[in-house]
Write a protein that holds these residues in place. Structure first.
Motif, short mmCIF file in Angstrom:
data_model
loop_
_atom_site.label_atom_id
_atom_site.label_comp_id
_atom_site.label_asym_id
_atom_site.label_seq_id
_atom_site.Cartn_x
_atom_site.Cartn_y
_atom_site.Cartn_z
N THR A 1 27.88 54.64 16.73
CA THR A 1 28.59 55.70 16.02
C THR A 1 27.61 56.38 15.06
OG1 THR A 1 29.10 54.12 14.32
CG2 THR A 1 30.77 54.40 16.04
N LYS A 2 28.12 57.43 14.42
CA LYS A 2 27.30 58.14 13.43
C LYS A 2 26.82 57.17 12.34
CE LYS A 2 29.14 62.13 12.11
NZ LYS A 2 29.89 63.11 11.31
N GLN B 1 24.89 48.62 24.91
CA GLN B 1 26.36 48.61 24.93
C GLN B 1 26.90 49.03 26.29
OE1 GLN B 1 27.93 51.80 22.47
NE2 GLN B 1 26.37 53.23 23.15
N GLU C 1 40.33 60.04 21.33
CA GLU C 1 39.81 58.66 21.29
C GLU C 1 38.27 58.68 21.29
OE1 GLU C 1 39.89 54.54 21.25
OE2 GLU C 1 41.41 56.02 20.73
N LYS D 1 36.44 59.95 18.09
CA LYS D 1 36.26 58.99 16.98
C LYS D 1 34.84 58.46 16.95
CE LYS D 1 39.45 55.86 17.78
NZ LYS D 1 40.52 54.93 17.91
N TYR D 2 34.21 58.42 18.15
CA TYR D 2 32.87 57.82 18.24
C TYR D 2 31.76 58.86 18.28
CZ TYR D 2 35.99 54.10 19.67
OH TYR D 2 37.01 53.21 19.72
N ILE D 3 32.01 59.95 19.02
CA ILE D 3 30.97 60.97 19.20
C ILE D 3 31.58 62.32 18.86
CG2 ILE D 3 29.35 62.03 20.85
CD1 ILE D 3 28.75 59.14 20.89
N ARG E 1 31.01 53.33 22.54
CA ARG E 1 31.73 53.10 21.30
C ARG E 1 30.89 52.61 20.12
NH1 ARG E 1 35.75 49.25 20.84
NH2 ARG E 1 34.82 48.08 22.54
N HIS E 2 29.75 52.00 20.41
CA HIS E 2 29.12 51.25 19.32
C HIS E 2 28.09 52.01 18.49
CE1 HIS E 2 31.23 47.55 19.87
NE2 HIS E 2 31.10 47.70 21.17
N GLN F 1 29.77 45.14 15.80
CA GLN F 1 30.02 45.83 14.53
C GLN F 1 30.05 44.82 13.38
OE1 GLN F 1 29.91 49.07 14.31
NE2 GLN F 1 30.16 49.64 16.45
#
Ligand SMILES: C[S@@+](CC[C@H](N)C(=O)[O-])C[C@H]1O[C@@H](n2cnc3c(N)ncnc32)[C@H](O)[C@@H]1O
Length: 378
Positions: free
Chosen positions: A170-171, A163, A202, A205-207, A167-168, A139
């Motif tokens: 993201t939108k 990854q 949790e 937050k990512y998807i 987590r990485h 990030q």
């Protein structure tokens, strides 16, 4: 915490993932390097989760695969005075050190094995491998180089995001990838983790998916849901990008790759790679629709051996032509790529419609290089 992929031999799923990346590079590199007069003198390859170079038994990881594919064009790159810059990022310091050593060893062996002294590859300055090593959190690194990448928008780029987990990409990161012109990317995602933990705040937050998004799909099809999610992000973003998924089953879990390209040739080549991995559906390393088709033991009725995906495509293509939703050969091929199919699949339908007098005889068809095809009405 994810198990360290480099602490044992790569499993079958990892090998398939890496084979797809290798096969795509085999298609991507010559497009730019083997042009008689190259349009772009610089190419960029980014491997943002590079690892340490290989597994415990010497199978190449993505960085060495990249070097191995570029090496084939060593003469052409030198003769045409091109630059292929390879950016390798890895978060772990220990792995970064191992990665540097693996690449140095690879280059030493390469130099020792090459006989073409005329190209003086024995001198550092003339080696075609222009490597940049980074040891940062993805990030942070992506955030810090993103504006430079945007400023270098003239040059073709290939980005690999391998990854662990989800987590990485993201939108925000996905939207940034969409905004990079002349860029093809492949990213990896642990889709069955999303399927399992979709209600966990949790993960959300990512998807941004909900349990109902998986309705009607079994666990083995969960990567298709993830693909639809990213596709919807691109539509919200109003970006014209060609996307395609490839699901990979490892034991009870399903992971997957998502490919993106702004260019029709990019998607054509990626789909070619995928269909060579799986000639039945072209989007998984397993029987994703649970059809149990065995080409060496045909079923009693031949239509039972037509993969559902192929059948759905043929019906939908025909319907769209009858309804005049598709009016030209280019519309047909755009729909074909969008469905994850090859031009040859569409050509079979079109030829059948020509024979029935439903499509004009003069319509121009092709099984490759669709981006060069002249537009003709159906
Ligand atoms: C799936 S492995 C990549 C394997 C590599 N593509 C190969 O073929 O060998 C993921 C890598 O990302 C690294 N990593 C984990 N978190 C990271 C982060 N936040 N930023 C960059 N790299 C990270 C891990 O140390 C690991 O080497």
């Amino acid at each position: 915490m994810a198990t360290d992929i480099h602490s044992k031999p790569f499993d079958e799923g990892t090998q398939i993932k890496l084979q797809i990346v290798r096969d795509y590079l085999k298609e991507w590199l010559p497009v730019f390097i083997m042009k008689k007069v190259p349009t772009w003198k610089k190419l960029f390859i980014y491997d943002f989760f590079a690892g340490e170079g290989s597994d415990t038994v010497g199978n190449y990881g993505s960085p060495l695969i990249i070097l191995d594919e570029i090496r084939k064009y060593c003469n052409a790159i030198q003769e045409k005075e091109m630059l292929v810059k390879i950016v390798l990022n890895e978060y772990s310091e220990k792995k970064t050190e191992r990665l540097k050593k693996s690449c140095a060893d690879y280059i030493d062996t390469c130099r020792a094995s090459l006989k073409h002294d005329s190209l003086s590859c024995k001198e550092d300055g003339n080696c075609v491998f222009h490597l940049v090593f980074e040891n940062q959190d993805f990030q942070d690194f992506f955030g810090s180089i993103y504006s430079t990448m945007q400023n270098l928008s003239d040059y073709p780029r290939f980005i690999f995001l391998d990854q662990y987990g989800v987590r990485h990409v993201t939108k925000e990161v996905f939207n940034k990838l969409l905004a990079l012109v002349r860029t093809d990317f492949i990213f990896f995602i642990s889709s069955s983790y999303v399927h399992r933990f979709v209600e966990n705040p949790e993960f959300q937050k990512y998807i941004d998916l909900e349990r109902k998004d998986f309705d009607g799909k079994n666990l083995y099809q969960c990567h298709r849901v993830l693909f639809d999610y990213y596709k919807s992000l691109s539509e919200l973003n109003h970006t014209k990008i060609y996307l395609a998924p490839f699901s990979i089953k490892k034991g009870k879990n399903v992971y997957g790759l998502i490919f993106g390209s702004h260019h029709k040739l990019g998607i054509e080549k990626f789909l070619k790679v995928c269909w060579s991995q799986n000639p039945q559906t072209g989007d998984a390393n397993f029987d994703i629709d649970n059809q149990k088709i065995n080409s060496s033991e045909p079923k009693l009725f031949p239509d039972q051996d037509v993969p559902r995906k192929v059948e759905m495509f043929e019906n939908e293509l025909q319907r769209k032509i009858y309804m005049k939703e598709l009016k030209t050969n280019i519309d047909v091929y755009d729909f074909t790529f969008d469905f994850g199919m090859l031009p040859s699949h569409a050509n079979k339908v079109i030829r059948n419609l020509i024979s029935k007098g439903k499509v004009a005889e003069g319509v121009k068809l092709s099984s490759s290089n669709i981006h060069k095809l002249e537009e003709t009405s159906l």
